[in-house]
Design an enzyme around this catalytic site. Structure first.
Site, PDB file in Angstrom:
ATOM      1  N   CYS A   1      89.112 -39.186 -41.467  1.00 21.76           N
ATOM      2  CA  CYS A   1      88.975 -40.679 -42.032  1.00 21.76           C
ATOM      3  C   CYS A   1      87.675 -41.458 -40.400  1.00 21.76           C
ATOM      4  CB  CYS A   1      90.343 -41.835 -42.132  1.00 21.76           C
ATOM      5  SG  CYS A   1      89.871 -43.091 -42.441  1.00 21.76           S
TER       6      CYS A   1
ATOM      7  N   CYS B   1      92.476 -41.769 -46.771  1.00 23.83           N
ATOM      8  CA  CYS B   1      93.390 -41.871 -45.482  1.00 23.83           C
ATOM      9  C   CYS B   1      95.194 -42.148 -46.246  1.00 23.83           C
ATOM     10  CB  CYS B   1      92.872 -42.423 -44.494  1.00 23.83           C
ATOM     11  SG  CYS B   1      93.260 -42.776 -43.269  1.00 23.83           S
TER      12      CYS B   1
ATOM     13  N   ASP C   1      75.623 -56.827 -77.616  1.00 24.22           N
ATOM     14  CA  ASP C   1      76.759 -55.928 -76.705  1.00 24.22           C
ATOM     15  C   ASP C   1      77.825 -56.262 -76.142  1.00 24.22           C
ATOM     16  OD1 ASP C   1      76.180 -53.665 -75.192  1.00 24.22           O
ATOM     17  OD2 ASP C   1      75.253 -53.533 -73.448  1.00 24.22           O
TER      18      ASP C   1
ATOM     19  N   GLU D   1      68.753 -58.491 -86.291  1.00 29.82           N
ATOM     20  CA  GLU D   1      69.537 -59.546 -85.544  1.00 29.82           C
ATOM     21  C   GLU D   1      69.390 -58.489 -83.943  1.00 29.82           C
ATOM     22  OE1 GLU D   1      72.876 -58.266 -87.376  1.00 29.82           O
ATOM     23  OE2 GLU D   1      71.398 -59.021 -89.855  1.00 29.82           O
TER      24      GLU D   1
ATOM     25  N   LYS E   1      71.228 -56.657 -81.224  1.00 29.54           N
ATOM     26  CA  LYS E   1      72.028 -55.872 -81.377  1.00 29.54           C
ATOM     27  C   LYS E   1      73.519 -56.357 -80.553  1.00 29.54           C
ATOM     28  CE  LYS E   1      73.784 -50.885 -81.058  1.00 29.54           C
ATOM     29  NZ  LYS E   1      74.908 -51.088 -80.018  1.00 29.54           N
TER      30      LYS E   1
ATOM     31  N   TYR F   1      77.890 -60.669 -88.281  1.00 31.46           N
ATOM     32  CA  TYR F   1      76.693 -60.419 -88.623  1.00 31.46           C
ATOM     33  C   TYR F   1      76.806 -59.411 -90.216  1.00 31.46           C
ATOM     34  CZ  TYR F   1      78.165 -56.658 -85.477  1.00 31.46           C
ATOM     35  OH  TYR F   1      79.501 -55.817 -85.316  1.00 31.46           O
TER      36      TYR F   1
ATOM     37  N   CYS G   1      89.568 -43.994 -38.861  1.00 30.75           N
ATOM     38  CA  CYS G   1      90.767 -44.036 -38.519  1.00 30.75           C
ATOM     39  C   CYS G   1      91.179 -42.551 -37.485  1.00 30.75           C
ATOM     40  CB  CYS G   1      92.261 -44.748 -38.578  1.00 30.75           C
ATOM     41  SG  CYS G   1      93.004 -43.467 -39.656  1.00 30.75           S
TER      42      CYS G   1
ATOM     43  N   LYS H   1      66.988 -49.402 -79.692  1.00 24.28           N
ATOM     44  CA  LYS H   1      67.752 -49.822 -78.557  1.00 24.28           C
ATOM     45  C   LYS H   1      66.737 -50.078 -77.171  1.00 24.28           C
ATOM     46  CE  LYS H   1      71.577 -48.720 -77.524  1.00 24.28           C
ATOM     47  NZ  LYS H   1      72.591 -47.757 -78.110  1.00 24.28           N
TER      48      LYS H   1
ATOM     49  N   CYS I   1      95.602 -47.402 -40.177  1.00 23.54           N
ATOM     50  CA  CYS I   1      94.412 -47.151 -40.675  1.00 23.54           C
ATOM     51  C   CYS I   1      93.486 -48.317 -40.632  1.00 23.54           C
ATOM     52  CB  CYS I   1      94.062 -46.701 -41.736  1.00 23.54           C
ATOM     53  SG  CYS I   1      91.852 -46.880 -41.986  1.00 23.54           S
TER      54      CYS I   1
HETATM   55  S1  IVH Z   1      75.729 -54.029 -88.310  1.00 22.03           S
HETATM   56  C1  IVH Z   1      77.534 -51.054 -91.115  1.00 22.03           C
HETATM   57  N1  IVH Z   1      74.930 -55.499 -86.352  1.00 22.03           N
HETATM   58  O1  IVH Z   1      76.834 -51.891 -82.713  1.00 22.03           O
HETATM   59  C2  IVH Z   1      76.886 -51.462 -89.862  1.00 22.03           C
HETATM   60  N2  IVH Z   1      76.490 -54.351 -85.833  1.00 22.03           N
HETATM   61  O2  IVH Z   1      76.692 -49.326 -82.460  1.00 22.03           O
HETATM   62  C3  IVH Z   1      77.149 -51.967 -88.541  1.00 22.03           C
HETATM   63  N3  IVH Z   1      76.593 -54.388 -83.146  1.00 22.03           N
HETATM   64  O3  IVH Z   1      79.609 -51.203 -83.977  1.00 22.03           O
HETATM   65  C4  IVH Z   1      77.513 -53.062 -88.403  1.00 22.03           C
HETATM   66  N4  IVH Z   1      75.571 -55.897 -83.126  1.00 22.03           N
HETATM   67  O4  IVH Z   1      80.258 -53.335 -83.421  1.00 22.03           O
HETATM   68  C5  IVH Z   1      75.401 -54.967 -86.931  1.00 22.03           C
HETATM   69  N5  IVH Z   1      73.879 -57.161 -85.630  1.00 22.03           N
HETATM   70  C6  IVH Z   1      74.687 -56.403 -85.323  1.00 22.03           C
HETATM   71  C7  IVH Z   1      75.410 -55.698 -84.375  1.00 22.03           C
HETATM   72  C8  IVH Z   1      76.451 -54.416 -84.464  1.00 22.03           C
HETATM   73  C9  IVH Z   1      76.324 -54.846 -82.535  1.00 22.03           C
HETATM   74  C10 IVH Z   1      77.344 -53.323 -82.956  1.00 22.03           C
HETATM   75  C11 IVH Z   1      79.141 -52.815 -83.645  1.00 22.03           C
HETATM   76  C12 IVH Z   1      78.554 -51.704 -84.582  1.00 22.03           C
HETATM   77  C13 IVH Z   1      77.311 -51.293 -83.166  1.00 22.03           C
HETATM   78  C14 IVH Z   1      76.660 -49.105 -83.667  1.00 22.03           C
END
Ligand code: IVH
Length: 689
Positions: free
Chosen positions: A431, A449, A132, A128, A130, A243, A434, A331, A454
């Site tokens: 500054c 300042c 942000d 999946e 990740k 998720y 001024c 990551k 100014c």
């Molecule tokens: S699973 C026990 N799935 O990343 C499993 N987390 O660094 C925990 N996050 O706290 C969560 N995308 O807020 C899961 N596809 C994804 C995610 C995801 C983003 C976040 C989530 C978690 C953090 C961990």
């Protein structure tokens, strides 16, 4: 024997070093946790944070005796702040994810869990994105939305239900077609701010001269935790992506994939990029594919999450303190580049804050050419020891102005050998706009300042002076201030009171009537009160409450202007920072001259009326300190408290009874906690009154 002693000795001193480093890392990581989770204002990028956490985890693994139960490696996030949201426990802890930074680490993860499971054959993973954003738990009872919590420290979260319900993709009711909804479902997912909405919101903020959000994640987290003056546009721009299902899974489920499909069928948005991947090779390809598609996605992602698909195996693997063993976040590499600091410039902001900016040899990073990076303040420069001539690693994340991650020390050392000189950088004492003497108050990171006139600050100071709580000059809005300064009619604050109707008529779109009105408003504003004058001067840390306290004590401006910081600090309710700020302000020659001129141009005030406490009121004998943005001007809230017999002080001490905290409460909140002072939201205050 000899060897034995030598080894023991070595181990001892080494252990002391390790212990020191563990303590150092713990403090540093906790600080970054608070910046990230509580203030939504991270100072470092994720990669740098991960590196700190990993270093700590590695030291603890090698020296288990140094592992403390409260170590940042053992917990998720930071405890929730008493911001006014109720807190509630998560039904099952909301864990974090362990990270893999490269293909080797992904392979090591796969091997480790296969070894634990005693399996030779490949595992099936669900890949999946990740996301942000900000993790949340949604609880549904009998299919109806019941409660939504932020992650908090993983055990307790903030109840942000009301805000969550404004997010269009969060169903109020789970839609099941063939069976009844579960009695209780706990659904985990991420609240994200899609990029188009992020850019739109930031454009609006820039227009209103508000600080833009650093990145979509901070914008999402901040929006979710709005408590006063809730901006519905911000909330409605958010999206929820599900998720995981922590509770309420249909019994027939055997895989994570089925959970995602069920979530989708119940009406939740699930990342469409998710896939079943076969083995570690499949997981790697999924990661590569996501990386390729990353820039086309409308939400920010910072990697791939790989989860063991079979739920039975997940259960067998279980969890460690912060994270499950059956999942990993692989990551993306941070968007970093290396370049050279060619110089350091200083910008003076509208509030007088001096911001050092590194001038960089232009370099491409994250798709754009970067030639400046903010250095924030003197402390930041000292902490990273950045000097002109250094080679630095810079990083761009989201919409943020690029940051300098660290210097490349080896490069400096090499150049030093060649005879180059690297001088420590100090912010200027004068500054750059001024030439006024800059100041930095004890305990503050900003250098400012303090000069009222100014040019960098003039427009801001004029607007402040005209404000409702200050001299309340009717009709002197932002546009007009702009015109007055640009036309040269006003080049210092007091020039306002020299304005003549004829001169004003020369301004664009200014008729005779408006000009006469402005002159009349200015005339009216001249007869005012001492607290209003003090507010009008915009002395750092002096707002309505403090202005009142100072006016009540000194009764006139002269004695206040000649008071020393320690005299001011002796007043009840005035803390050392405020005292120093006031004293330094009036020490400034230019400010004293400006005040004299204001008075000679007719600005005047009557001695303040002593305030009589109401001994009968519901708040009689109680003292309050206000912090953060409140729903009404401070002066108004103060009046309400006083009308009920309470006293409002400017700063906290052990004797203060209550802290009333609004939005963005700042440092007073922590101080109140340290002093064990009761913290009230505005509603609590109303209830008391
Ligand atoms: S699973 C026990 N799935 O990343 C499993 N987390 O660094 C925990 N996050 O706290 C969560 N995308 O807020 C899961 N596809 C994804 C995610 C995801 C983003 C976040 C989530 C978690 C953090 C961990």
């Amino acid at each position: 024997m000899g060897f034995f002693f030598r080894d023991a000795y070595l181990a001892d001193s080494e252990l002391a070093d390790v212990e020191r480093r563990v303590a150092e890392l713990s403090v540093e990581i906790r600080r970054h946790n608070a910046l990230y989770y509580q203030q939504d204002q991270p100072e470092i990028g994720d990669a740098e944070y991960d590196a700190l956490l990993r270093e700590l985890a590695a030291l603890e693994a090698a020296h288990p005796e140094l592992l403390r139960p409260d170590s940042p490696t053992q917990r998720v996030g930071a405890p929730v702040l008493a911001t006014g949201f109720k807190t509630a426990p998560h039904r099952t802890p909301m864990l974090s994810l362990d990270n893999a930074m490269d293909a080797d680490e992904l392979r090591a993860f796969d091997q480790r869990i296969r070894r634990m499971l005693g399996r030779d054959e490949e595992l099936e993973y669900v890949g999946e994105p990740k996301l942000d954003g900000s993790g949340v738990e949604l609880v549904y009872r009998e299919g109806r939305f019941h409660q939504g919590l932020t992650r908090g420290d993983g055990r307790m979260g903030e109840d942000v239900s009301a805000n969550l319900l404004e997010i269009p993709s969060i169903p109020r009711q789970i839609e099941t077609s063939d069976s009844a909804p579960p009695e209780l479902a706990s659904i985990r997912g991420e609240v994200v701010l899609p990029l188009p909405a992020f850019h739109r919101l930031n454009a609006g903020r820039r227009e209103r001269e508000l600080e833009p959000f650093a990145n979509p994640r901070n914008a999402a987290a901040g929006s979710l935790r709005q408590i006063h003056d809730i901006d519905l546009e911000r909330l409605r721009s958010l999206e929820f992506r599900a998720y995981a299902m922590a509770e309420g899974r249909p019994e027939s489920h055997t895989t994570q994939w089925e959970a995602l499909e069920t979530l989708r069928s119940w009406g939740f948005a699930v990342s469409p990029e998710s896939q079943v991947c076969s083995g570690v090779e499949g997981a790697s390809s999924f990661y590569a594919l996501l990386m390729e598609r990353r820039s086309d996605l409308d939400v920010e992602i910072d990697g791939a999450v790989l989860k063991v698909n079979l739920l039975d195996l997940q259960e067998d693997l279980g969890s460690v303190a912060r994270s499950p063993r059956w999942a990993i976040a692989y990551k993306f590499p941070p968007e970093q580049a290396t370049t050279r600091v060619e110089g350091i410039d200083v910008q003076v902001g509208r509030t007088g804050a001096l911001t050092p900016v590194a001038k960089l040899e232009p370099v491409r990073v994250g798709g754009v050419t970067v030639s400046n990076a903010t250095l924030h303040n003197q402390d930041e420069i000292d902490r990273k020891d950045i000097r002109v001539g250094d080679t630095v690693v810079i990083q761009r994340a989201g919409d943020v102005i690029p940051q300098i991650v660290r210097i490349v020390l080896a490069d400096r050392e090499q150049q030093l050998e060649g005879g180059s000189v690297f001088e420590r950088y100090r912010l200027p004492e004068a500054c750059p706009i001024c030439e006024g003497t800059t100041i930095r108050l004890d305990g503050e990171s900003v250098t400012r300042c303090p000069n009222l006139d100014c040019p960098a600050q003039l427009k801001n100071n004029l607007r402040h002076l005209a404000g409702r709580d200050a001299l309340d000059v009717d009709g002197l809005g932002e546009k007009l201030v702009e015109q007055l300064v640009e036309s040269g009619l006003v080049s210092r604050l007091s020039d306002l009171f020299t304005l003549q109707a004829e001169a004003l008529e020369g301004l664009e779109r200014m008729g005779a009537k408006s000009a006469a009105n402005l002159v009349a408003s200015l005339e009216k504003a001249k007869s005012t009160t001492l607290p209003r004058v003090l507010i009008a001067l915009g002395i750092p840390h002096v707002g309505a409450t403090m202005a009142e306290v100072l006016a009540q004590h000194f009764l006139d401006l002269e004695p206040l202007m000649s008071a020393s910081a320690s005299e001011i600090e002796n007043i009840e309710g005035v803390g050392p920072t405020i005292a120093e700020s006031v004293a330094r302000f009036f020490e400034d020659r230019a400010n004293r001259d400006e005040l004299k001129r204001l008075v000679s141009l007719g600005v005047q005030w009557a001695p303040p009326e002593p305030s009589a406490p109401n001994p009968e009121g519901s708040l009689a004998g109680k003292s309050f300190v206000l912090t953060g943005t409140l729903s009404a001007p401070r002066g108004e809230i103060k009046q309400r408290i006083e009308a009920a017999g309470g006293k409002v002080l400017g700063s906290l001490s052990k004797k203060t009874d209550y802290l009333v905290a609004g939005e963005k409460p700042g440092g007073k909140l922590q101080k109140a906690r340290d002093l064990e002072i009761e913290i009230l939201g505005e509603e609590d205050l109303e209830a008391l009154i």
